[in-house]
Design an enzyme around this catalytic site. Structure first.
Site, mmCIF file in Angstrom:
data_model
loop_
_atom_site.group_PDB
_atom_site.id
_atom_site.type_symbol
_atom_site.label_atom_id
_atom_site.label_comp_id
_atom_site.label_asym_id
_atom_site.label_seq_id
_atom_site.Cartn_x
_atom_site.Cartn_y
_atom_site.Cartn_z
ATOM 1 N N SER A 127 -17.654 63.319 20.256
ATOM 2 C CA SER A 127 -18.798 64.232 20.404
ATOM 3 C C SER A 127 -19.872 63.991 19.349
ATOM 4 O O SER A 127 -19.572 63.669 18.193
ATOM 5 C CB SER A 127 -18.281 65.667 20.253
ATOM 6 O OG SER A 127 -19.349 66.558 20.059
ATOM 7 N N GLU A 129 -21.271 66.228 17.896
ATOM 8 C CA GLU A 129 -21.033 67.233 16.837
ATOM 9 C C GLU A 129 -20.420 66.584 15.595
ATOM 10 O O GLU A 129 -20.449 67.166 14.511
ATOM 11 C CB GLU A 129 -20.119 68.345 17.349
ATOM 12 C CG GLU A 129 -20.784 69.305 18.334
ATOM 13 C CD GLU A 129 -21.852 70.190 17.706
ATOM 14 O OE1 GLU A 129 -21.639 70.706 16.604
ATOM 15 O OE2 GLU A 129 -22.909 70.347 18.342
ATOM 16 N N TYR A 151 -14.549 72.465 15.072
ATOM 17 C CA TYR A 151 -14.586 71.600 16.261
ATOM 18 C C TYR A 151 -15.022 70.173 15.872
ATOM 19 O O TYR A 151 -14.370 69.200 16.241
ATOM 20 C CB TYR A 151 -15.557 72.192 17.290
ATOM 21 C CG TYR A 151 -15.860 71.265 18.452
ATOM 22 C CD1 TYR A 151 -14.955 71.090 19.501
ATOM 23 C CD2 TYR A 151 -17.069 70.555 18.513
ATOM 24 C CE1 TYR A 151 -15.241 70.241 20.568
ATOM 25 C CE2 TYR A 151 -17.362 69.713 19.572
ATOM 26 C CZ TYR A 151 -16.446 69.554 20.601
ATOM 27 O OH TYR A 151 -16.728 68.710 21.649
HETATM 28 P P1 NDP Z 1 -14.708 72.277 28.988
HETATM 29 O O1 NDP Z 1 -14.654 73.306 27.920
HETATM 30 O O2 NDP Z 1 -15.472 72.582 30.234
HETATM 31 O O3 NDP Z 1 -13.202 71.905 29.415
HETATM 32 C C1 NDP Z 1 -12.173 71.832 28.481
HETATM 33 C C2 NDP Z 1 -10.879 71.505 29.194
HETATM 34 O O4 NDP Z 1 -9.826 71.381 28.232
HETATM 35 C C3 NDP Z 1 -10.417 72.550 30.219
HETATM 36 O O5 NDP Z 1 -9.997 71.897 31.385
HETATM 37 C C4 NDP Z 1 -9.224 73.215 29.534
HETATM 38 O O6 NDP Z 1 -8.232 73.662 30.430
HETATM 39 C C5 NDP Z 1 -8.679 72.029 28.734
HETATM 40 N N1 NDP Z 1 -7.769 72.423 27.678
HETATM 41 C C6 NDP Z 1 -7.926 73.404 26.768
HETATM 42 N N2 NDP Z 1 -6.837 73.498 25.971
HETATM 43 C C7 NDP Z 1 -5.949 72.557 26.396
HETATM 44 C C8 NDP Z 1 -4.650 72.176 26.016
HETATM 45 N N3 NDP Z 1 -4.015 72.797 25.028
HETATM 46 N N4 NDP Z 1 -4.052 71.170 26.682
HETATM 47 C C9 NDP Z 1 -4.683 70.551 27.705
HETATM 48 N N5 NDP Z 1 -5.917 70.867 28.126
HETATM 49 C C10 NDP Z 1 -6.546 71.868 27.487
HETATM 50 O O7 NDP Z 1 -15.261 70.930 28.321
HETATM 51 P P2 NDP Z 1 -16.211 69.797 28.937
HETATM 52 O O8 NDP Z 1 -15.730 69.413 30.270
HETATM 53 O O9 NDP Z 1 -17.628 70.203 28.727
HETATM 54 O O10 NDP Z 1 -15.954 68.598 27.909
HETATM 55 C C11 NDP Z 1 -14.925 67.637 28.116
HETATM 56 C C12 NDP Z 1 -14.580 66.985 26.798
HETATM 57 O O11 NDP Z 1 -15.726 66.340 26.252
HETATM 58 C C13 NDP Z 1 -14.094 67.959 25.721
HETATM 59 O O12 NDP Z 1 -13.134 67.286 24.942
HETATM 60 C C14 NDP Z 1 -15.345 68.220 24.898
HETATM 61 O O13 NDP Z 1 -15.011 68.619 23.594
HETATM 62 C C15 NDP Z 1 -16.002 66.846 24.949
HETATM 63 N N6 NDP Z 1 -17.436 66.828 24.790
HETATM 64 C C16 NDP Z 1 -18.215 67.593 25.617
HETATM 65 C C17 NDP Z 1 -19.601 67.573 25.497
HETATM 66 C C18 NDP Z 1 -20.462 68.370 26.419
HETATM 67 O O14 NDP Z 1 -21.662 68.488 26.153
HETATM 68 N N7 NDP Z 1 -19.944 68.900 27.533
HETATM 69 C C19 NDP Z 1 -20.261 66.732 24.476
HETATM 70 C C20 NDP Z 1 -19.333 65.889 23.732
HETATM 71 C C21 NDP Z 1 -17.994 65.957 23.885
HETATM 72 P P3 NDP Z 1 -8.109 75.192 30.926
HETATM 73 O O15 NDP Z 1 -9.148 75.347 31.990
HETATM 74 O O16 NDP Z 1 -6.735 75.280 31.495
HETATM 75 O O17 NDP Z 1 -8.335 76.038 29.725
HETATM 76 P P1 GDP Z 2 -23.064 72.866 20.832
HETATM 77 O O1 GDP Z 2 -24.181 71.944 20.538
HETATM 78 O O2 GDP Z 2 -21.801 72.167 21.212
HETATM 79 O O3 GDP Z 2 -22.826 73.880 19.787
HETATM 80 O O4 GDP Z 2 -23.489 73.614 22.215
HETATM 81 P P2 GDP Z 2 -23.962 75.110 22.531
HETATM 82 O O5 GDP Z 2 -24.549 75.059 23.895
HETATM 83 O O6 GDP Z 2 -22.877 76.088 22.301
HETATM 84 O O7 GDP Z 2 -25.088 75.425 21.452
HETATM 85 C C1 GDP Z 2 -26.258 74.637 21.336
HETATM 86 C C2 GDP Z 2 -27.189 75.262 20.295
HETATM 87 O O8 GDP Z 2 -27.703 76.500 20.795
HETATM 88 C C3 GDP Z 2 -26.515 75.577 18.960
HETATM 89 O O9 GDP Z 2 -27.386 75.192 17.922
HETATM 90 C C4 GDP Z 2 -26.394 77.104 18.979
HETATM 91 O O10 GDP Z 2 -26.389 77.723 17.692
HETATM 92 C C5 GDP Z 2 -27.665 77.456 19.737
HETATM 93 N N1 GDP Z 2 -27.644 78.815 20.308
HETATM 94 C C6 GDP Z 2 -28.562 79.787 20.099
HETATM 95 N N2 GDP Z 2 -28.210 80.918 20.722
HETATM 96 C C7 GDP Z 2 -27.042 80.656 21.348
HETATM 97 C C8 GDP Z 2 -26.175 81.463 22.164
HETATM 98 O O11 GDP Z 2 -26.429 82.624 22.439
HETATM 99 N N3 GDP Z 2 -25.055 80.857 22.642
HETATM 100 C C9 GDP Z 2 -24.756 79.538 22.366
HETATM 101 N N4 GDP Z 2 -23.665 78.971 22.881
HETATM 102 N N5 GDP Z 2 -25.552 78.781 21.563
HETATM 103 C C10 GDP Z 2 -26.677 79.326 21.078
#
Ligand code: NDP
Ligand code: GDP
Length: 333
Positions: A127, A129, A151
């Site tokens: 990520s 992040e 995270y």
């Molecule tokens: P989501 O939060 O939408 O999905 C997270 C998934 O992880 C869910 O399917 C959840 O399952 C599963 N999960 C949680 N805990 C466990 C566990 N203990 N064992 C197995 N599975 C688990 O994330 P995204 O689809 O947005 O992201 C996918 C990946 O990419 C993540 O690793 C995220 O950190 C990373 N990422 C995402 C970005 C983004 O902008 N979307 C950017 C960079 C990286 P359940 O539904 O059962 O809770």
């Molecule tokens: P991140 O980049 O993985 O933290 O993705 P988020 O979508 O959670 O947040 C993106 C940015 O939006 C971060 O800088 C947050 O602090 C900012 N932000 C401001 N207000 C909010 C809020 O109400 N909810 C979330 N999720 N983020 C917020």
């Protein structure tokens, strides 16, 4: 048919990736956590081709059993505690699932592994992040990490251990350093979807205000459908490597809010937006912007959906969703 095993199948990216790999002719196996996972039941109605396999990233024996059963060609580790705000309140869980979970997956591959000629290929969801308090702009594969949340710290461990297992044991293991990517399947806790959903509800008269944290943070936001293609492309190369996946553009949270409101014809957006410090984080990531040159040159990957199209797609989706929900509630009343 090649076989793909996806952790995090019920998440935003898992759903996009499952659809994409299915269209490419893969057998798609999805790891399901818990004993009666409601998100999985809903997903199987939409994508009945997914073959569910029980497992949890916090439980090594379950990962070993899953790999033994599936014998996948490709493993996509998308499972994680993925919400930065939650990682501050549940840091130990985040370290265990998002960080140590990667180590467990890699160990399971070492134990089950596939053959020398046909090793299981591994994708790790790293990520942006990890860059946190950024050391240079834009961020590339060489930019040092400075995570700003539990995270981010867990993702750095997952990233480094993936590199380490590649170098130590010759695994075909890649990390995609993905910048924020969004779409109608994004969870409502993330800022883009929170905003597009609230704007849709405000324009339909179902909600009166949008309560936010900082509007100043900047992100490089792309479309999830474009980003999962890059994951697959990384696993089709001769040699494993790590890639930044980003659009190369950055926008503030304020830009996002303004654009979303303008999509429903509201220009005086400030009337509807209220600040609440409870949405501020103990440490913030102020600016992210990625340089996807390596992905463009080596993978031939390009994002197709730009920022205005992405926000418009999400607002229109939420308008349809929320008006259908309101209509259903009216009929049932
Ligand atoms: P989501 O939060 O939408 O999905 C997270 C998934 O992880 C869910 O399917 C959840 O399952 C599963 N999960 C949680 N805990 C466990 C566990 N203990 N064992 C197995 N599975 C688990 O994330 P995204 O689809 O947005 O992201 C996918 C990946 O990419 C993540 O690793 C995220 O950190 C990373 N990422 C995402 C970005 C983004 O902008 N979307 C950017 C960079 C990286 P359940 O539904 O059962 O809770
Ligand atoms: P991140 O980049 O993985 O933290 O993705 P988020 O979508 O959670 O947040 C993106 C940015 O939006 C971060 O800088 C947050 O602090 C900012 N932000 C401001 N207000 C909010 C809020 O109400 N909810 C979330 N999720 N983020 C917020």
């Amino acid at each position: 048919m090649p076989k793909a095993f996806i952790t995090g199948i019920t998440g935003q990216d898992g759903q996009h990736l499952a659809e994409f790999l299915h269209s490419k002719g893969y057998d798609v196996f999805g790891m399901v956590k818990g004993q009666n996972n409601p998100r999985m039941s809903a997903l199987l109605e939409e994508m009945p081709f997914i073959e569910p396999v029980s497992g949890d990233l916090a439980d090594l024996p379950s990962l070993v059993a899953a790999l033994e059963f599936v014998q996948p060609d490709e493993i996509y580790n998308l499972g994680a505690i993925s919400f930065v705000a939650l990682s501050f309140t549940q840091p130990e869980l985040t370290a265990n699932v998002t960080g140590t979970g990667v180590l467990r997956m890699l160990e399971a591959i070492r134990m089950v592994g596939g053959t020398e000629n046909n090793p299981m290929r591994f994708y790790q969801a790293s990520s942006s992040e990890m860059f946190g308090k950024v050391r240079e702009t834009p961020q590339t594969e060489q930019t040092p990490f400075h995570p700003r949340s539990p995270y981010g710290c867990a993702k750095v461990f997952g990233h480094d251990i993936t590199v380490n297992y590649r170098e130590s044991y010759g695994l075909y293991a890649c990390s995609g350093i993905l910048f924020n990517h969004e779409g109608p399947r994004r969870g409502l806790e993330f800022v883009t979807r929170k905003v597009t959903n609230a704007v849709a509800r405000i324009s339909l008269g179902l909600q009166h205000e949008l309560v936010m944290g900082t509007l100043d943070a900047k992100r490089d936001w792309g479309y999830a459908g474009d980003y999962v293609k890059a994951m697959w492309m990384m696993l089709q190369q001769d040699e494993p490597s790590d890639f930044v996946i980003a659009t190369g553009e950055t926008h503030s949270v304020r830009d996002l809010v303004v654009r979303a409101f303008s999509e429903v014809g509201i220009d005086d957006w400030e009337r509807y937006v209220r600040y609440d410090p409870k949405f501020m984080r103990p440490a913030e990531v102020d600016l992210l912007i990625g340089d996807p040159t390596k992905a463009r040159e080596q993978l031939g990957w390009e994002p197709e959906v730009d920022f205005p199209t992405l926000i418009s797609m999400m607002v229109q989706h939420d308008l349809a969703l929320e008006s259908a929900k309101a209509e259903r509630a009216r009929r049932e009343a």
